[in-house]
Design a protein around this motif. Sequence first.
Motif, mmCIF file in Angstrom:
data_model
loop_
_atom_site.group_PDB
_atom_site.id
_atom_site.type_symbol
_atom_site.label_atom_id
_atom_site.label_comp_id
_atom_site.label_asym_id
_atom_site.label_seq_id
_atom_site.Cartn_x
_atom_site.Cartn_y
_atom_site.Cartn_z
ATOM 1 N N GLU A 147 -6.763 -1.488 -29.855
ATOM 2 C CA GLU A 147 -5.346 -2.453 -29.634
ATOM 3 C C GLU A 147 -4.800 -0.563 -28.794
ATOM 4 O OE1 GLU A 147 -4.277 -5.408 -31.767
ATOM 5 O OE2 GLU A 147 -2.535 -3.715 -32.253
ATOM 6 N N VAL A 148 -5.246 -0.953 -27.588
ATOM 7 C CA VAL A 148 -4.455 -0.353 -26.587
ATOM 8 C C VAL A 148 -3.107 -0.826 -26.141
ATOM 9 C CG1 VAL A 148 -4.179 1.302 -24.762
ATOM 10 C CG2 VAL A 148 -6.360 0.408 -26.815
ATOM 11 N N THR A 149 -1.821 -0.490 -26.540
ATOM 12 C CA THR A 149 -0.721 -1.160 -26.061
ATOM 13 C C THR A 149 0.216 -0.576 -24.719
ATOM 14 O OG1 THR A 149 1.057 -2.119 -28.385
ATOM 15 C CG2 THR A 149 2.169 -1.331 -26.212
ATOM 16 N N ILE A 150 0.022 -1.031 -24.022
ATOM 17 C CA ILE A 150 1.031 0.192 -22.578
ATOM 18 C C ILE A 150 1.995 -0.583 -22.225
ATOM 19 C CG2 ILE A 150 -2.190 0.682 -21.594
ATOM 20 C CD1 ILE A 150 -2.026 -0.733 -19.572
ATOM 21 N N THR A 151 3.033 0.028 -21.030
ATOM 22 C CA THR A 151 3.996 -0.281 -20.372
ATOM 23 C C THR A 151 3.615 -0.403 -19.492
ATOM 24 O OG1 THR A 151 5.531 -0.043 -22.418
ATOM 25 C CG2 THR A 151 6.671 -0.322 -19.920
ATOM 26 N N VAL A 152 3.980 -0.728 -18.313
ATOM 27 C CA VAL A 152 3.440 -0.627 -16.925
ATOM 28 C C VAL A 152 5.200 -0.982 -15.998
ATOM 29 C CG1 VAL A 152 1.313 -1.017 -16.936
ATOM 30 C CG2 VAL A 152 2.305 -2.330 -16.134
ATOM 31 N N GLN A 153 4.333 -0.155 -14.762
ATOM 32 C CA GLN A 153 5.664 0.037 -14.187
ATOM 33 C C GLN A 153 5.581 -0.363 -12.220
ATOM 34 O OE1 GLN A 153 9.392 2.374 -13.623
ATOM 35 N NE2 GLN A 153 10.152 0.545 -12.012
ATOM 36 N N TYR A 154 5.702 -1.457 -11.973
ATOM 37 C CA TYR A 154 4.661 -1.569 -10.408
ATOM 38 C C TYR A 154 5.389 -0.601 -9.830
ATOM 39 C CZ TYR A 154 2.568 -3.180 -6.130
ATOM 40 O OH TYR A 154 0.903 -3.467 -5.266
ATOM 41 N N LEU A 155 4.429 -0.075 -8.732
ATOM 42 C CA LEU A 155 4.538 1.399 -7.735
ATOM 43 C C LEU A 155 5.144 0.287 -6.426
ATOM 44 C CD1 LEU A 155 5.710 4.036 -7.513
ATOM 45 C CD2 LEU A 155 2.624 4.616 -7.352
ATOM 46 N N ARG A 156 5.980 0.230 -6.271
ATOM 47 C CA ARG A 156 6.229 -0.510 -5.185
ATOM 48 C C ARG A 156 5.396 0.004 -3.604
ATOM 49 N NH1 ARG A 156 11.374 -2.922 -4.028
ATOM 50 N NH2 ARG A 156 10.651 -4.466 -2.510
ATOM 51 N N GLU A 157 6.094 1.251 -3.720
ATOM 52 C CA GLU A 157 5.599 2.829 -2.598
ATOM 53 C C GLU A 157 4.273 3.521 -2.842
ATOM 54 O OE1 GLU A 157 9.139 4.393 -1.230
ATOM 55 O OE2 GLU A 157 9.860 2.797 -0.223
ATOM 56 N N ALA A 158 2.892 3.300 -2.821
ATOM 57 C CA ALA A 158 2.244 3.898 -3.671
ATOM 58 C C ALA A 158 1.600 4.727 -2.383
ATOM 59 C CB ALA A 158 0.702 2.543 -3.961
ATOM 60 N N PRO A 159 1.297 6.033 -2.199
ATOM 61 C CA PRO A 159 1.165 6.345 -0.562
ATOM 62 C C PRO A 159 0.103 5.592 -1.005
ATOM 63 C CG PRO A 159 2.028 8.170 -2.517
ATOM 64 C CD PRO A 159 2.410 6.810 -3.389
ATOM 65 N N SER A 160 -0.545 5.678 0.690
ATOM 66 C CA SER A 160 -1.442 5.007 1.229
ATOM 67 C C SER A 160 -3.431 6.344 1.106
ATOM 68 C CB SER A 160 -1.509 4.778 2.709
ATOM 69 O OG SER A 160 -1.202 6.651 3.832
ATOM 70 N N PHE A 161 -2.909 7.591 0.591
ATOM 71 C CA PHE A 161 -4.326 8.107 -0.628
ATOM 72 C C PHE A 161 -4.484 7.629 -0.972
ATOM 73 C CE2 PHE A 161 -0.493 10.759 -1.707
ATOM 74 C CZ PHE A 161 -0.759 11.039 -2.659
#
Length: 540
Positions: A147-161
């Motif tokens: 059981e793995v609990t992760i907290t995430v946040q969407y990266l709006r400016e993800a580098p294109s590389f």
Amino acid sequence: MNVAGKQPPPAPLERPASLLVPTWTKTGIALLYDEGSENAYDIQLKLTKEVLTIQKQDVICISGSDHNTNHRTVTLHRQPVGGLGLSIKGGAEHKVPVVISKIFKDQAADQTGMLFIGDALIQVNGINVESATHEEVVHLLRNAGDEVTITVQYLREAPSFLKLPLGSPGPSSDHSSGASSPLFDSGLHLNGNSTNTAPSSPSSPIANEPKYEKRWLDTLSVPLSIARISRYKAGTDKLRSNAFEVLALDGVSTGILQFYTAQECADWLRALSTNISDLTLQNMKMANKCCSLSDQIIHMGWVNERLEGTDSSQVYKYKFLALKGSSFYIFSTPPVSTLDWVRAEKIYHLCEVLFKVHKLWLADDCWLQANLYLGIHQDYELEDQRPYCFSVMVGHGQSHYFNVELGSELAAWEKSFQRAIFLEVQRTGSKTYMCSWQGVTLCFTVDFALGFTCFDSKTKNVLWRFKFSQLKGSSDDGKTRVKLLFQNLDTKQIEMKELEFPDLTAVLHCIHSFIAAKVASLDPAFIDSQSIARKYMYSN
């Protein structure tokens, strides 16, 4: 002294037939280049008739209550087959956070309905991983138990590389597009170090938990009315590769928009230029309602003017040009009200200017340098690397050197200068200049109907008169003195008339304007056939 002839009403505003294209509505994917970080980010562009909108992807809550929409905490149940059902990329060693790069359909991550490609990992089982390396996060996830609990946040400016596939908004459709990345892509869909061999309960969303979707959201809208486009790196003559910037009238910028192919870039440039031109035409029509028939705006728009820097280097500055009534205007900022027209940096009489096309871009490494006038010679040092250049020569041997972004703009300026000058010649009818010869003060008149007349300034006695067709040649000393060669209709002999003018350049330009207008009135097709800009732009 001006002798006013009958003033014909100006022709209605129109775009040249060769330039007629529909207004564009367009949507597409591009990159937004950050010059500071030298990274590029995926964006979506939406073009309407009046606005260019930049959209960035984000994850939003579409149902349920979520007091912290930026962070999402999700519990994953590791499955015997498929593991956590996701892959990750990035890490502190690459100066980017660790992000989810793949989500595998119907496996643990996908079943939550709360995880998306592009989510940056913030915590794993309560341990902060924002500054962790790729291997550290992989190790932590693989040894985190069933059981793995992760907290995430969407990266709006993800580098294109990172090469993250955009996919469609839903989480289950965010699958790998097959794009490769120089960064290591660790798959966590394989079994980790599980302490329990029995099948785990599926990671499915709870009924009362909030639901999320990835969507394109508006982040910036740039109005296109009187907007300008720049394809050059600031302060240089270097053309950006498949990229440009759009700047609104109030200075708001889109930033550097990059495209994956030269064709995509060209399509967007053409679409934006078309819409900006249409809006400019609308603004001209509105402004002309407040102007008399003899003071209508024929054309206006942004250009770059080449100036000499303090260290003798060449610099370009934005200028706004307008052809209105009898005058050619140069502004630092566009006129937005009737009163603004008096604050132009420069104002020149249209009959006394000469338009010249200098460079056209025909192929990847092929220049065309064109002279569009006869009898007046001036060498230009075309040291800059910008295509689509023209100059406007004015009185006292001075000139302004301009560059536009597109071949269609160059063709439009060439056509508009011709039209504005011809209308002004027809409205004015004649122009008279003070001159002298051998100490005697004379007057020299160029008349649209009669041709050339020279008379004594005091007695008004006519000394000589010739038609336009009788002018067979001319020469000048580049300063004040000109020799005009006329053919006598009776004797067929050439007669030379020599005169001195305070501003010889203005007089020569005026003669050119009247002769060109006369030819155009007799044979409009001939003038069109001399249009080098339009001829070569549209054959390419």
